[in-house]
Every structure is written in C-alpha cells, then in structure tokens.
Design an enzyme around this catalytic site. Structure first.
Site, PDB file in Angstrom:
ATOM      1  N   ASP A  42       4.822   0.524  -5.595  1.00 20.33           N
ATOM      2  CA  ASP A  42       3.420   0.920  -5.514  1.00 20.33           C
ATOM      3  C   ASP A  42       3.265   2.098  -6.469  1.00 20.33           C
ATOM      4  O   ASP A  42       3.754   3.198  -6.199  1.00 20.33           O
ATOM      5  CB  ASP A  42       3.092   1.321  -4.060  1.00 20.33           C
ATOM      6  CG  ASP A  42       1.681   1.892  -3.917  1.00 20.33           C
ATOM      7  OD1 ASP A  42       0.949   1.975  -4.924  1.00 20.33           O
ATOM      8  OD2 ASP A  42       1.325   2.266  -2.780  1.00 20.33           O
ATOM      9  N   LYS A  49      -2.670   7.327 -13.657  1.00 18.62           N
ATOM     10  CA  LYS A  49      -3.179   5.972 -13.434  1.00 18.62           C
ATOM     11  C   LYS A  49      -4.639   5.833 -13.873  1.00 18.62           C
ATOM     12  O   LYS A  49      -5.061   4.774 -14.301  1.00 18.62           O
ATOM     13  CB  LYS A  49      -3.040   5.642 -11.939  1.00 18.62           C
ATOM     14  CG  LYS A  49      -3.303   4.204 -11.569  1.00 18.62           C
ATOM     15  CD  LYS A  49      -2.880   3.978 -10.123  1.00 18.62           C
ATOM     16  CE  LYS A  49      -3.225   2.603  -9.621  1.00 18.62           C
ATOM     17  NZ  LYS A  49      -2.707   2.407  -8.239  1.00 18.62           N
ATOM     18  N   GLU A  76      -3.060  -4.629  -5.067  1.00 19.40           N
ATOM     19  CA  GLU A  76      -2.693  -3.777  -3.932  1.00 19.40           C
ATOM     20  C   GLU A  76      -3.170  -4.349  -2.589  1.00 19.40           C
ATOM     21  O   GLU A  76      -2.384  -4.423  -1.639  1.00 19.40           O
ATOM     22  CB  GLU A  76      -3.221  -2.355  -4.146  1.00 19.40           C
ATOM     23  CG  GLU A  76      -2.414  -1.621  -5.211  1.00 19.40           C
ATOM     24  CD  GLU A  76      -3.121  -0.424  -5.820  1.00 19.40           C
ATOM     25  OE1 GLU A  76      -4.167  -0.003  -5.289  1.00 19.40           O
ATOM     26  OE2 GLU A  76      -2.629   0.094  -6.846  1.00 19.40           O
ATOM     27  N   ASP A 121      -8.741   0.965   1.824  1.00 20.92           N
ATOM     28  CA  ASP A 121      -7.694   1.810   1.243  1.00 20.92           C
ATOM     29  C   ASP A 121      -8.258   3.173   0.841  1.00 20.92           C
ATOM     30  O   ASP A 121      -8.962   3.297  -0.153  1.00 20.92           O
ATOM     31  CB  ASP A 121      -7.100   1.080   0.018  1.00 20.92           C
ATOM     32  CG  ASP A 121      -5.981   1.876  -0.673  1.00 20.92           C
ATOM     33  OD1 ASP A 121      -5.785   3.068  -0.357  1.00 20.92           O
ATOM     34  OD2 ASP A 121      -5.303   1.290  -1.539  1.00 20.92           O
TER      35      ASP A 121
HETATM   36  P1  ADP Z   1      -2.656   7.193  -3.410  1.00 23.37           P
HETATM   37  O1  ADP Z   1      -2.582   5.759  -3.008  1.00 23.37           O
HETATM   38  O2  ADP Z   1      -3.996   7.554  -3.972  1.00 23.37           O
HETATM   39  O3  ADP Z   1      -1.543   7.595  -4.281  1.00 23.37           O
HETATM   40  P2  ADP Z   1      -1.773   7.971  -0.730  1.00 23.37           P
HETATM   41  O4  ADP Z   1      -1.991   6.674  -0.107  1.00 23.37           O
HETATM   42  O5  ADP Z   1      -0.387   8.430  -0.878  1.00 23.37           O
HETATM   43  O6  ADP Z   1      -2.564   8.109  -2.095  1.00 23.37           O
HETATM   44  O7  ADP Z   1      -2.584   9.049   0.139  1.00 23.37           O
HETATM   45  C1  ADP Z   1      -2.491  10.429  -0.072  1.00 23.37           C
HETATM   46  C2  ADP Z   1      -3.470  11.142   0.835  1.00 23.37           C
HETATM   47  O8  ADP Z   1      -3.130  10.873   2.206  1.00 23.37           O
HETATM   48  C3  ADP Z   1      -3.468  12.647   0.673  1.00 23.37           C
HETATM   49  O9  ADP Z   1      -4.794  13.102   0.544  1.00 23.37           O
HETATM   50  C4  ADP Z   1      -2.863  13.144   1.991  1.00 23.37           C
HETATM   51  O10 ADP Z   1      -3.396  14.400   2.397  1.00 23.37           O
HETATM   52  C5  ADP Z   1      -3.295  12.073   2.952  1.00 23.37           C
HETATM   53  N1  ADP Z   1      -2.451  12.050   4.152  1.00 23.37           N
HETATM   54  C6  ADP Z   1      -1.112  11.928   4.214  1.00 23.37           C
HETATM   55  N2  ADP Z   1      -0.699  11.995   5.484  1.00 23.37           N
HETATM   56  C7  ADP Z   1      -1.806  12.167   6.252  1.00 23.37           C
HETATM   57  C8  ADP Z   1      -2.040  12.316   7.655  1.00 23.37           C
HETATM   58  N3  ADP Z   1      -1.037  12.306   8.528  1.00 23.37           N
HETATM   59  N4  ADP Z   1      -3.316  12.458   8.077  1.00 23.37           N
HETATM   60  C9  ADP Z   1      -4.327  12.458   7.194  1.00 23.37           C
HETATM   61  N5  ADP Z   1      -4.176  12.342   5.877  1.00 23.37           N
HETATM   62  C10 ADP Z   1      -2.933  12.191   5.406  1.00 23.37           C
HETATM   63 MG    MG Z   2      -2.424   3.773  -2.835  1.00 20.70          MG
END
Ligand code: ADP
Ligand code: MG
Length: 619
Positions: free
Chosen positions: A25, A86, A182, A208
């Site tokens: 991913d 990205k 995705e 998402d």
């Molecule tokens: P991306 O797909 O855009 O790379 P992610 O799916 O990794 O992003 O999501 C990252 C986001 O998820 C961040 O803003 C982070 O603060 C939030 N996040 C991670 N863990 C938690 C949680 N336990 N509760 C709420 N938000 C969370």
């Molecule tokens: Mg993502």
C-alpha cells in the site's frame, strides 16, 4: 495475468514451487507491505517492530533518511523533506496547483523534479525509494528474494498516475504483478469476492479516510470481478484536518490569537495524540505548552463535525452517481487510519444505516488485500478458488491493411468468449490466414504476435460472401484458444495459446504505454490504412468491370477513367492521406459514370429478357 504465448500441443504448464509475493500500500502519508504466510495474510514490520512507514524521504548532502527517521526534518528542513509525494505522481508541473514547500524544476508540460540537497529527484524516483525500503524490509523478514508485487493505487488514478506508479516499482526492482485499486484490495481483504453462494450482483461502499485524503468508492461484484461504479472524495481532507480543527478549538479555549511555527507544530502533535487516544478513551488530556485542556468525545465530535459532514455529503453524491439506494449496499468497509475514530464510525453507521466492517486494522486492510491478490497471481493459492482475472492487453485479429480488429478488450474479466464474423476479401478465396495479436495499438506491426493459423477448404465464393465465424476464448487460467469456422461448409481450424510466466512485465508495460502514447497517431494510421484498403478494393472491382464492359465507354471517357485509375494507384504507394482521398474522389466521378452506363445496359438486357420470356411463355 501474464502475456499469452503459444504452447506446444499437450505441453502442460510447469508445476509451481512456492514463490514470494508481496502487497504494497503506497499511501500518501503511510506505506506498508504485507505477504501471505501459510495461507494467512500478514503485515511485515521493520527491525523496530513498526508496520507503518511514513511516506517521507529526507535528502541531506550525504545521506537519505526514510519514514520515522525523516519525520523530524519536516519542521527543520522542509525543502529537502519530501512528504505526500503521491500527490505529485503522474502530474505535469502545470497540473500541480496545490500548496507545497518545494522547489519544482522542469517544463510546464513535463514531469517535474524536486530540487533537493542531493540534486533533482522526480516523484517516480522518490516513490521508488519508498518502495525499495519496503522491498528490503520484506526480503529481510522473509529471508528470500521477492518474486512479485501488487501495488495499490486509488481507484481514480488515471493512466499517467498508474504508469508513474509502475515505473517507480520497476525502478525499485520490483516485478509488478498488477496495480490494484485500493478499494478493491480492501474488499478482497474481507473476502467479499469469495462469497460464491450469492449469485446476484453485490454492491459495496469503501469509505477511506486517511491522513490527508478522503476517498469513497462504490464497487459492484459481478460474475467474479469487482467493477468500480463510482468514486468521489476530497484530495485535502483527512486526519490532518481533524488535527487542525482540534488546534483551532484549543486556541480558542486558551484565548490564543497566534502561534509561531514551532508552537503550531507542537499543538498539532498534541492534537493528533489526543485524537488517536480518544478512539479508545472517553476523554483525554492535552498538554499544550504550560497549559492543560480536557477533550471528551462529545466535544471532539462537534469539533470535527464540519469535516464529517463533508465526507457524508460526498457519500450521498456517490450513491446518487451509482444510482443506488441504501438497500442495495451489501457492506460498507472502513479503510484509513482515521476511521479508527469512533466518531467517524458513528457517522458512517448512521448514513448507511448498517454496521460497517472494521475488524481488520483500517490502515493495514489495503496492504492485506494486495498481498492476497499477489499470492494468487504468483500462483501460490492452494485454496482451489478460481482465480478470476482480467486480460491485461487486448486480443485481436489482423485484418486487411495490417489493421487490428479487437475481439476482447483489455481488462475484460476472464473466463470470456467472444465471437465475430469475418468474410473473404477476394473472389474464389479458399483459405484464410488468421493472425492472433495482442496489444493496444491499431496496427499489427505495433502489437505482439501470438500465433497464426490457416483455415482451409472454404468453398469458392464471391468476395464478401463467405461467413467465417471466429471465436476467441480465454479460460480461467488465461489459456486462449482461437477457432475459425466457415458456416456453410462447416470447415474449421483452431489454435491454442497459453499464458507464459517467463515473459517480462516490461513487454506488457511497453505495449500498454505505447497504446496510450500513440492513440491519436494510431487513429490517423488506421484511417490511412482503411482508406487504402477501400481504394484497393474499388480498383479491383473496377478492373473486373472493365474486362467485361469497357466497350460501353467512349474512347475519351475510357482514357479519363484510366488516368484517374493510375493516379490513384500512384498515390496509394504513398502515405499521403489527402492525396489518396483526392484521387479516390477524382476516380469516383468517372467510375460513377461507368457504373451508370453498366446499370442501364443491364436494365436493357433485363427488359429484353422479360419480353422474350413473356413471348416464349405465351407460346
Ligand atoms: P494514508 O492512507 O493517507 O497514508 P493512513 O490510512 O495511514 O493514511 O491514516 C493516517 C491518519 O490516521 C492520520 O491522520 C492518523 O492521525 C490517523 N489515525 C491513526 N490512528 C488513529 C486512531 N487510533 N484514531 C484516530 N485516527 C487515527
Ligand atoms: Mg491509504
């Protein structure tokens, strides 16, 4: 599916040893890698036990830092710390209209490069470095080289963005088995493609909410494949925005007007920690500089309501686009770290009126699904499930003028069978060469030749009368068989073509890429070839007619017709489409006259014949 190649009759495909395939991913804020071990999908961590790799790269004069190690430079050296690369993938300099701290170099209509302490780095190169980190991690943890990878991309990614992702993977030394959407990966992770007892089509919503982006997709699962019905989202709405909303609230609570950069960064970190902690706790404490604030769930909910409302209105719009009602949705899948938040889950539950699926870690679910697909594609899956796939490139036949007629277009789900009728080109033609090709281009010479065979024993007929039925069939293993049958005599011939694992992906990539690059050029070439074939056909018909009826023309007329004929023959040797079209027009004036004379003569004959018949009948 790999490219197709001709098989020796009776030769079976080599038995597979276990091969290592990974799913990646490649996220805007985080990236991660997963693989299937002993039949179970598993995310792989780094040597410090961490699964997520922040998609951040820092370039200093003498070293490069990645992920968590690069994070601190975001505030100290932002120009050399590339984050959210990205967003730049497959984009020209002119496309990039959002704010960023970087110095981009390059022509407006070209892929830009970031000016860094280590020189110019393109988005593809930077993404490749992130992918390489994950590849190395997987190799270290699996103690084996990686045979293939599935990389996920947003469903809305266009061909340029997908191609850039492919290029990055290749640059990282990965053999790309497929780019997977995705949302599809998330659906695969939950096994939504495995429910074979449901014969009807099913629809799924994939919600998402990541770090910086929001995407919602509606997938339809039909006849073994996922199809994207509709997508929507916000390119600047995610967890980061929730953090900023909390900071805004905190400033108000503490009566702070302005924050300097360092203070702001500190507030953001505190807000993010509080937000994440609230996913488990009922209330949390924020330590801000020398002050403290308490944030509870109801306040958090109302603080972020504006952001939640935005996502909900996108969901509603996407549902309308897909022309679906709530009852049509089988499941809602939560993806992205921000959906861990109970407030987000609650909002989704309310709008779709059902419990969303979130048992798989939402920031791992996409990588998990990608690894399951990778495992199937590499040929390891032992569960006996039918591997449903799509044709990666179009399959077609060579027609007159070296043109390709497509029978099965790329991305068609297999198994599939397509039938089309063709006819003979020449009078009395008793055999037909069938040339099977693969590729996206309009001319045979630009496609890949898969095989040829000859259909013999066609009864002699006038050109265009024979009816030859051609069937292309691709079975679930990607085996293509092509058969041809002349319908009046029933003579037939056929060829089997099987997939080859040995062929490089880069071949396929080149064929695909060229298909996009040359689309308009191909259209012009196709038009030229078609005009030529048509003109040739006319010349031949005219030749036949002249053999019989040349005497109908006065000498001057015949000379003019012959002159126009030779003029067309001369231009046909060139590739000048305008000259050919003009010559065709010029000849038409004369040949139409000739045709009219022939017609009159035939009518005369016919009339005379009638009289004779009448006369003889009455006798
Ligand atoms: P991306 O797909 O855009 O790379 P992610 O799916 O990794 O992003 O999501 C990252 C986001 O998820 C961040 O803003 C982070 O603060 C939030 N996040 C991670 N863990 C938690 C949680 N336990 N509760 C709420 N938000 C969370
Ligand atoms: Mg993502």
């Amino acid at each position: 599916m790999a490219l197709l190649q001709i098989a020796e009759p009776g030769q079976s495909s080599a038995p597979h040893e276990h091969r290592i395939a990974i799913g990646i991913d490649l996220g805007t804020t985080h990236s991660l890698v997963a693989t299937v071990l002993s039949g179970k999908a598993k995310v792989l961590n780094d040597d410090k036990g961490r699964v997520l790799l922040p998609s951040v790269v820092h370039y200093s004069n003498n070293s490069t830092a990645f992920g968590y190690d690069a994070n601190p430079f975001l505030t100290t050296d932002p120009k050399n710390t590339i984050v959210s690369v990205k967003r730049f993938m497959g984009r020209s300099k002119a496309d990039i209209k959002f704010q960023h701290p970087y110095t981009l170099v390059g022509e407006d209509n070209q892929m830009p490069a970031f000016e860094t302490a280590q020189g110019r780095k393109t988005p593809v190169e930077i993404s490749a470095e992130i992918l390489k980190q994950l590849k190395d991690r997987a190799e270290a943890s699996l103690k084996n080289p990686i045979n293939g990878a599935v990389i996920t991309v947003p469903a809305y990614f266009d061909e340029a963005q997908r191609q850039a992702t492919r290029d990055a993977a290749q640059l990282a030394g990965l053999n790309v088995l497929r780019l997977l959407n995705e949302p599809t990966a998330a659906a695969v992770a939950y096994g939504l493609d495995q429910d074979t007892n449901l014969s009807t089509d099913r629809n799924y919503v994939i919600y998402d909410l990541g770090g910086g982006t929001f995407d919602v997709s509606i997938l339809r699962f039909s006849q073994g494949v996922f199809e994207v019905l509709a997508t929507g989202g916000h390119t600047a709405l995610g967890g980061d925005d929730l953090d900023r909303l909390i900071v805004k609230w905190a400033k108000k609570q503490l009566n702070i007007e302005t924050l300097n950069d360092a203070e702001f960064a500190h507030f953001v970190v505190a807000a993010r920690q509080a937000k994440e902690a609230l996913s488990d706790a009922e209330q949390v404490e924020l330590k801000l500089l020398d002050q403290k604030l308490t944030l509870d769930r109801p306040s958090f909910e109302s603080i972020i309501q504006v952001a939640l409302d935005k996502t909900i209105s996108v969901c509603k719009r996407v549902m309308r686009d897909a022309k679906l009602e709530l009852d049509d949705i089988q499941n809602v899948v939560l993806v992205g770290g921000s959906t861990r938040s109970y407030a987000v889950q609650k909002a989704v539950r309310e709008v779709f009126n059902q419990e969303p699926l979130c048992t798989i870690n939402p920031d791992e679910v996409v990588a998990i699904g990608a690894s399951i697909t990778a495992n199937q594609l590499i040929g390891n899956s032992t569960d006996g499930s039918l591997l449903l796939d799509v044709t990666p490139l179009s399959l077609g036949i060579e027609t007159m003028g070296g043109l390709v007629e497509r029978l099965i277009s790329r991305n068609t789900a297999i198994p599939v069978a397509r039938r089309q009728e063709f006819t003979t080109y020449q009078d009395g033609q008793t055999a037909m060469l069938i040339h099977v090709v693969q590729g996206e281009r309009d001319l045979v010479e630009h496609c890949r030749s898969l095989g040829r065979f000859v259909l013999r024993g066609i009864p002699p007929m006038t050109a265009g009368q024979a009816r030859i039925e051609l069937t292309y069939q691709v079975d679930a293993d990607g085996l293509l068989s092509v058969s041809a049958r002349e319908t009046t005599s029933n003579v037939s011939a056929q060829i089997d073509i099987k997939p080859s694992y040995g062929l490089s992906d880069s071949d396929m990539e080149r064929l695909l890429l060229e298909g996009f690059q040359f689309a308009s050029e191909d259209k012009a070439l196709r038009h030229l070839q078609e005009t030529k074939v048509e003109a040739q056909r006319e010349l031949e018909a005219l030749e036949q007619a002249l053999k019989v009826d040349a005497t109908l023309l006065a000498e001057a007329e015949l000379t003019a017709l012959n002159a126009a004929k030779s003029q067309l023959q001369v231009t046909l040797a060139s590739d000048d489409i305008d000259a050919i079209e003009q010559a065709v027009e010029a000849l038409k004036v004369h040949s139409d006259e000739f045709a009219a004379k022939r017609m009159n003569q035939h009518i005369d004959h016919a009339l005379k014949g009638t009289k004779l018949d009448d006369w003889s009948n009455s006798n």
